[in-house]
Design a protein around this motif. Structure first.
Motif, PDB file in Angstrom:
ATOM      1  N   LEU A 282       0.833  -1.203   0.000  1.00 50.08           N
ATOM      2  CA  LEU A 282       0.000   0.000   0.000  1.00 50.08           C
ATOM      3  C   LEU A 282       0.867   1.253   0.000  1.00 50.08           C
ATOM      4  N   ALA A 283       1.945   1.226   0.776  1.00 50.09           N
ATOM      5  CA  ALA A 283       2.856   2.371   0.825  1.00 50.09           C
ATOM      6  C   ALA A 283       3.428   2.668  -0.557  1.00 50.09           C
ATOM      7  N   THR A 284       3.854   1.636  -1.262  1.00 49.13           N
ATOM      8  CA  THR A 284       4.403   1.811  -2.607  1.00 49.13           C
ATOM      9  C   THR A 284       3.344   2.400  -3.538  1.00 49.13           C
ATOM     10  N   ALA A 285       2.131   1.888  -3.446  1.00 56.29           N
ATOM     11  CA  ALA A 285       1.043   2.374  -4.299  1.00 56.29           C
ATOM     12  C   ALA A 285       0.705   3.837  -4.017  1.00 56.29           C
ATOM     13  N   LEU A 286       0.830   4.248  -2.763  1.00 63.91           N
ATOM     14  CA  LEU A 286       0.491   5.617  -2.377  1.00 63.91           C
ATOM     15  C   LEU A 286       1.688   6.555  -2.428  1.00 63.91           C
ATOM     16  N   ASN A 287       2.866   5.993  -2.745  1.00 66.07           N
ATOM     17  CA  ASN A 287       4.101   6.772  -2.806  1.00 66.07           C
ATOM     18  C   ASN A 287       4.431   7.411  -1.453  1.00 66.07           C
ATOM     19  N   VAL A 288       4.264   6.612  -0.398  1.00 66.37           N
ATOM     20  CA  VAL A 288       4.622   7.024   0.961  1.00 66.37           C
ATOM     21  C   VAL A 288       5.437   5.893   1.575  1.00 66.37           C
ATOM     22  N   SER A 289       5.941   6.092   2.767  1.00 68.97           N
ATOM     23  CA  SER A 289       6.697   5.034   3.438  1.00 68.97           C
ATOM     24  C   SER A 289       5.757   4.064   4.146  1.00 68.97           C
ATOM     25  N   GLN A 290       6.267   2.883   4.429  1.00 67.96           N
ATOM     26  CA  GLN A 290       5.495   1.907   5.205  1.00 67.96           C
ATOM     27  C   GLN A 290       5.171   2.492   6.572  1.00 67.96           C
ATOM     28  N   GLY A 291       6.086   3.292   7.118  1.00 69.99           N
ATOM     29  CA  GLY A 291       5.846   3.956   8.394  1.00 69.99           C
ATOM     30  C   GLY A 291       4.646   4.900   8.335  1.00 69.99           C
ATOM     31  N   ASN A 292       4.480   5.578   7.196  1.00 68.39           N
ATOM     32  CA  ASN A 292       3.304   6.440   7.033  1.00 68.39           C
ATOM     33  C   ASN A 292       2.023   5.624   7.116  1.00 68.39           C
ATOM     34  N   ILE A 293       1.995   4.468   6.447  1.00 66.49           N
ATOM     35  CA  ILE A 293       0.802   3.620   6.482  1.00 66.49           C
ATOM     36  C   ILE A 293       0.520   3.204   7.917  1.00 66.49           C
ATOM     37  N   SER A 294       1.563   2.840   8.635  1.00 61.65           N
ATOM     38  CA  SER A 294       1.398   2.466  10.040  1.00 61.65           C
ATOM     39  C   SER A 294       0.792   3.619  10.840  1.00 61.65           C
ATOM     40  N   HIS A 295       1.282   4.826  10.605  1.00 67.85           N
ATOM     41  CA  HIS A 295       0.736   6.003  11.297  1.00 67.85           C
ATOM     42  C   HIS A 295      -0.729   6.229  10.927  1.00 67.85           C
ATOM     43  N   TYR A 296      -1.060   6.089   9.644  1.00 72.44           N
ATOM     44  CA  TYR A 296      -2.453   6.254   9.219  1.00 72.44           C
ATOM     45  C   TYR A 296      -3.347   5.234   9.907  1.00 72.44           C
ATOM     46  N   GLU A 297      -2.841   4.013  10.036  1.00 69.94           N
ATOM     47  CA  GLU A 297      -3.639   2.955  10.667  1.00 69.94           C
ATOM     48  C   GLU A 297      -3.790   3.178  12.167  1.00 69.94           C
ATOM     49  N   ARG A 298      -2.915   3.986  12.744  1.00 69.61           N
ATOM     50  CA  ARG A 298      -3.029   4.299  14.165  1.00 69.61           C
ATOM     51  C   ARG A 298      -3.721   5.628  14.416  1.00 69.61           C
ATOM     52  N   GLY A 299      -4.289   6.231  13.335  1.00 64.90           N
ATOM     53  CA  GLY A 299      -5.120   7.402  13.547  1.00 64.90           C
ATOM     54  C   GLY A 299      -4.622   8.709  12.978  1.00 64.90           C
ATOM     55  N   GLN A 300      -3.385   8.752  12.473  1.00 62.26           N
ATOM     56  CA  GLN A 300      -2.915   9.988  11.849  1.00 62.26           C
ATOM     57  C   GLN A 300      -3.735  10.242  10.601  1.00 62.26           C
ATOM     58  N   SER A 301      -4.056  11.493  10.359  1.00 62.49           N
ATOM     59  CA  SER A 301      -4.865  11.862   9.202  1.00 62.49           C
ATOM     60  C   SER A 301      -4.119  11.581   7.897  1.00 62.49           C
ATOM     61  N   VAL A 302      -4.848  11.069   6.939  1.00 67.32           N
ATOM     62  CA  VAL A 302      -4.299  10.795   5.611  1.00 67.32           C
ATOM     63  C   VAL A 302      -4.360  12.076   4.790  1.00 67.32           C
ATOM     64  N   PRO A 303      -3.213  12.530   4.249  1.00 66.24           N
ATOM     65  CA  PRO A 303      -3.248  13.740   3.418  1.00 66.24           C
ATOM     66  C   PRO A 303      -4.138  13.522   2.186  1.00 66.24           C
ATOM     67  N   PRO A 304      -4.797  14.571   1.723  1.00 66.74           N
ATOM     68  CA  PRO A 304      -5.701  14.428   0.577  1.00 66.74           C
ATOM     69  C   PRO A 304      -5.050  13.820  -0.661  1.00 66.74           C
ATOM     70  N   ASP A 305      -3.785  14.158  -0.947  1.00 63.69           N
ATOM     71  CA  ASP A 305      -3.150  13.585  -2.131  1.00 63.69           C
ATOM     72  C   ASP A 305      -2.944  12.084  -1.981  1.00 63.69           C
ATOM     73  N   ALA A 306      -2.621  11.616  -0.778  1.00 64.55           N
ATOM     74  CA  ALA A 306      -2.491  10.180  -0.532  1.00 64.55           C
ATOM     75  C   ALA A 306      -3.863   9.508  -0.608  1.00 64.55           C
ATOM     76  N   ALA A 307      -4.894  10.191  -0.139  1.00 65.50           N
ATOM     77  CA  ALA A 307      -6.252   9.644  -0.219  1.00 65.50           C
ATOM     78  C   ALA A 307      -6.671   9.470  -1.674  1.00 65.50           C
ATOM     79  N   LYS A 308      -6.332  10.424  -2.523  1.00 71.40           N
ATOM     80  CA  LYS A 308      -6.648  10.310  -3.954  1.00 71.40           C
ATOM     81  C   LYS A 308      -5.940   9.102  -4.558  1.00 71.40           C
ATOM     82  N   ARG A 309      -4.670   8.916  -4.178  1.00 72.73           N
ATOM     83  CA  ARG A 309      -3.927   7.761  -4.700  1.00 72.73           C
ATOM     84  C   ARG A 309      -4.511   6.455  -4.173  1.00 72.73           C
ATOM     85  N   LEU A 310      -5.000   6.456  -2.928  1.00 70.10           N
ATOM     86  CA  LEU A 310      -5.638   5.264  -2.368  1.00 70.10           C
ATOM     87  C   LEU A 310      -6.913   4.931  -3.139  1.00 70.10           C
TER      88      LEU A 310
END
Length: 75
Positions: free
Chosen positions: A18-46
């Protein structure tokens, strides 16, 4: 389980995929899954990535009241 972890599970991918698909780090995905807000550009890619896997998502699935439910599937 929050919206991002549910969506990822529904898509059947690892955090790294998922991180590769969204062009973010795996750590970012972990943060999103723990409640950090997903930036709109990452949401569009998702949304776009989910579409390639046969799932329809929208911003409400990621951010809004519908985020507590399952992502929509193509009929």
């Amino acid at each position: 389980m929050n919206a991002i972890s549910r969506i990822r599970a529904r898509l059947g991918v690892t955090q790294q995929v998922l991180a590769t698909a969204l062009n973010v780090s795996q750590g970012n995905i972990s943060h999103y899954e723990r409640g950090q807000s997903v930036p709109p550009d990452a949401a569009k890619r998702l949304i776009a990535f989910a579409s390639t896997r046969g799932h329809v998502l929208n911003f409400e699935d990621i951010y809004g009241p519908a985020a507590t439910g399952e992502p929509h599937e193509h009929p």
